[in-house]
Design a protein around this motif. Structure first.
Motif, PDB file in Angstrom:
ATOM      1  N   MET A  28      48.471 -41.392   7.849  1.00 51.51           N
ATOM      2  CA  MET A  28      48.413 -39.402   7.971  1.00 51.51           C
ATOM      3  C   MET A  28      48.653 -39.841   9.367  1.00 51.51           C
ATOM      4  O   MET A  28      49.863 -38.845   9.951  1.00 51.51           O
ATOM      5  N   ILE A  72      40.023 -34.405   6.145  1.00 47.52           N
ATOM      6  CA  ILE A  72      41.421 -33.956   6.342  1.00 47.52           C
ATOM      7  C   ILE A  72      41.506 -32.709   7.000  1.00 47.52           C
ATOM      8  O   ILE A  72      41.439 -32.962   8.551  1.00 47.52           O
ATOM      9  N   ILE A  94      51.396 -39.020  -0.059  1.00 50.31           N
ATOM     10  CA  ILE A  94      51.014 -39.829   0.124  1.00 50.31           C
ATOM     11  C   ILE A  94      50.547 -40.443  -1.265  1.00 50.31           C
ATOM     12  O   ILE A  94      49.747 -39.171  -2.177  1.00 50.31           O
ATOM     13  N   ILE A 154      48.958 -35.439  -1.160  1.00 54.09           N
ATOM     14  CA  ILE A 154      48.052 -36.351  -1.284  1.00 54.09           C
ATOM     15  C   ILE A 154      47.483 -36.522  -2.756  1.00 54.09           C
ATOM     16  O   ILE A 154      46.783 -35.380  -3.692  1.00 54.09           O
ATOM     17  N   ARG A 170      51.755 -45.834  -1.141  1.00 52.94           N
ATOM     18  CA  ARG A 170      50.826 -45.363   0.061  1.00 52.94           C
ATOM     19  C   ARG A 170      50.188 -47.038   0.152  1.00 52.94           C
ATOM     20  O   ARG A 170      50.424 -47.822   1.425  1.00 52.94           O
ATOM     21  N   PHE A 180      51.633 -31.981   4.000  1.00 56.17           N
ATOM     22  CA  PHE A 180      51.295 -33.723   2.754  1.00 56.17           C
ATOM     23  C   PHE A 180      51.110 -33.388   1.368  1.00 56.17           C
ATOM     24  O   PHE A 180      50.365 -32.538   1.579  1.00 56.17           O
TER      25      PHE A 180
END
Length: 108
Positions: A73, A105, A52, A86, A15, A84
């Motif tokens: 994102m 999110i 990520i 995270i 990231r 995703f």
């Protein structure tokens, strides 16, 4: 790195700029690579989960702002990413930070 799973593929996307630079890629270079992966996966109807990593704390940059995570994102969503993962990666995220980011999110 792409890891095949029974449900598709998991793509590990490192990231943050300094962390990536240590691995010879900028964020922009990683996103270009991800766009190619997502294009192939979407045309082939293969589901991809984009990870990520280091979404909360980076050993080089310190605390990562939610806005940085949202920016990446957003770019990935525009490329066709829908799922995703995270990750804290460094183990430095606390429950409040995780809850706050995931709630933001979800609310977007």
């Amino acid at each position: 790195m792409i890891q095949e799973t029974g449900a598709g593929a998991v793509v590990w996307n490192r990231r943050y700029e300094l962390f990536i630079r240590e691995r010879d890629k900028t964020i922009e270079q990683s996103l270009i690579q991800m766009e190619k992966i997502l294009d192939v996966s979407n045309r082939s109807n293969i589901p991809v989960t984009v990870a990520i990593a280091i979404a909360f704390f980076c050993p080089y940059e310190g605390i990562i702002s939610n806005e940085k995570v949202f920016r990446v994102m957003g770019q990935l969503i525009n490329m066709g990413a829908t799922t995703f993962y995270i990750a804290t990666s460094s183990g430095m995220a606390d429950p409040t930070s995780v809850y706050t980011l995931l709630k933001k999110i979800k609310d977007k």
